[in-house]
Scaffold this active site. Structure first.
Site, mmCIF file in Angstrom:
data_model
loop_
_atom_site.group_PDB
_atom_site.id
_atom_site.type_symbol
_atom_site.label_atom_id
_atom_site.label_comp_id
_atom_site.label_asym_id
_atom_site.label_seq_id
_atom_site.Cartn_x
_atom_site.Cartn_y
_atom_site.Cartn_z
ATOM 1 N N SER A 44 -3.483 4.451 9.665
ATOM 2 C CA SER A 44 -3.111 5.863 9.823
ATOM 3 C C SER A 44 -4.317 6.680 10.292
ATOM 4 O O SER A 44 -4.153 7.794 10.781
ATOM 5 C CB SER A 44 -2.581 6.430 8.502
ATOM 6 O OG SER A 44 -3.507 6.195 7.455
ATOM 7 N N GLU A 180 7.276 1.262 1.798
ATOM 8 C CA GLU A 180 7.238 2.606 2.395
ATOM 9 C C GLU A 180 8.619 3.045 2.863
ATOM 10 O O GLU A 180 9.384 2.253 3.434
ATOM 11 C CB GLU A 180 6.269 2.592 3.602
ATOM 12 C CG GLU A 180 6.223 3.932 4.325
ATOM 13 C CD GLU A 180 5.050 4.097 5.280
ATOM 14 O OE1 GLU A 180 4.250 3.152 5.439
ATOM 15 O OE2 GLU A 180 4.945 5.187 5.875
HETATM 16 O O1 KIV Z 1 -2.006 3.222 7.375
HETATM 17 C C1 KIV Z 1 -1.759 3.684 6.253
HETATM 18 O O2 KIV Z 1 -2.345 4.668 5.804
HETATM 19 C C2 KIV Z 1 -0.737 3.006 5.462
HETATM 20 C C3 KIV Z 1 -0.163 3.761 4.311
HETATM 21 C C4 KIV Z 1 0.810 4.717 4.851
HETATM 22 C C5 KIV Z 1 0.412 2.861 3.291
HETATM 23 O O3 KIV Z 1 -0.353 1.925 5.766
#
Ligand code: KIV
Length: 262
Positions: A44, A180
């Protein structure tokens, strides 16, 4: 707080919920370290840190760079690194990229998105000494293929398929699982169907812990606020307020004052 191990993380199944938070740099990792059980260097970061529309263009080099920073900021915290899109397309590629994570950083585990279809790959990693966190349900790396972020577990067929995913990933040797964007009651059933901790994000509170993207949690990410995100502070508002004050004090020559000069 003493650094958790895989064993102590697993003992939290059905007990005190685990607190997981993303971190992308040493600065925030140092702040989060005393409170978070697990820090996730999530891909992310490609959105909140890199300014991209999704996670798909994150690279292994970027993940390693950010993981090195997080490890330096939080040496006493259990750290999981996301394997970005395209870095685990087959067993050999996945293993050599996961080995890079272990060789070039001090991360404790890697995270792989995918359900039962990824179980053989997860098994290949775990049987070669890599600790793996699974990730099922809404898979951000599938956003383009699925044409958007799709909440899962909306019917019994999807619920059973998620349970099968969780069990297959556990059977493949994963020590923990992120779930998720899943209907809360279904996520609870998934958590009850396996003996490894299941960490939820947009999956209700019947699971074994929660993870949030830190920039969402602190109200710093403005482009989009998903329904499941709780902003524990108005981060961008506070930053803007402080910035306005700085601008004003610079322009009026009230900063630096006598306390801030040599
Ligand atoms: O990339 C990320 O931050 C994640 C979370 C949303 C679990 O995979």
């Amino acid at each position: 707080m003493k650094k958790l191990t895989i064993g102590s993380i697993q003992k939290r199944k059905g007990a005190l919920p685990l607190v997981m938070l993303t971190a992308y740099d040493a600065l925030f990792a140092r702040i989060f370290s005393p409170s978070a059980d697990i820090l996730l260097v999530g891909d992310s970061l490609n959105m909140s840190f890199g300014g991209n529309a999704d996670t798909l263009s994150a690279t292994m080099d970027q993940m390693i760079y950010h993981t090195q920073a997080v490890c330096k900021g939080a040496p006493e915290t259990f750290i999981i690194t996301d394997m970005p899109f395209g870095t685990y397309t087959d067993n050999a590629t996945a293993l050599s990229n996961a080995i890079r994570v272990y060789r070039e950083t001090s991360a404790d585990a890697v995270k792989i998105e995918g359900g039962a279809d990824k179980a053989p790959l997860v098994h290949h990693l775990t049987s070669n000494g890599i600790a793996v966190c699974g990730h099922i349900g809404l898979l951000p790396q599938a956003v383009r293929a699925e044409g958007g972020y799709k909440v899962k577990g909306r019917n019994e067929h999807e619920a059973l398929s998620l349970i099968a995913d969780a069990q297959a990933i556990q059977q493949a040797g994963a020590f923990i699982l992120v779930i998720e964007g899943v209907i809360a009651e279904v996520a609870t059933r998934v958590a009850q169907s396996v003996s490894i901790p299941v960490i939820g994000i947009g999956a209700g509170n019947g699971v074994d812990g929660q993870v949030l993207v830190f920039s969402d949690m602190l109200g710093l990410y403005e482009p989009f606020v998903p329904k499941f995100v709780k902003q524990y502070m108005n981060g961008s508002g506070l930053v803007k307020e402080a910035l306005e004050q700085y601008v004003n004090e610079v322009q009026t020559r009230s900063f630096p004052d006598e306390n801030h000069i040599y």
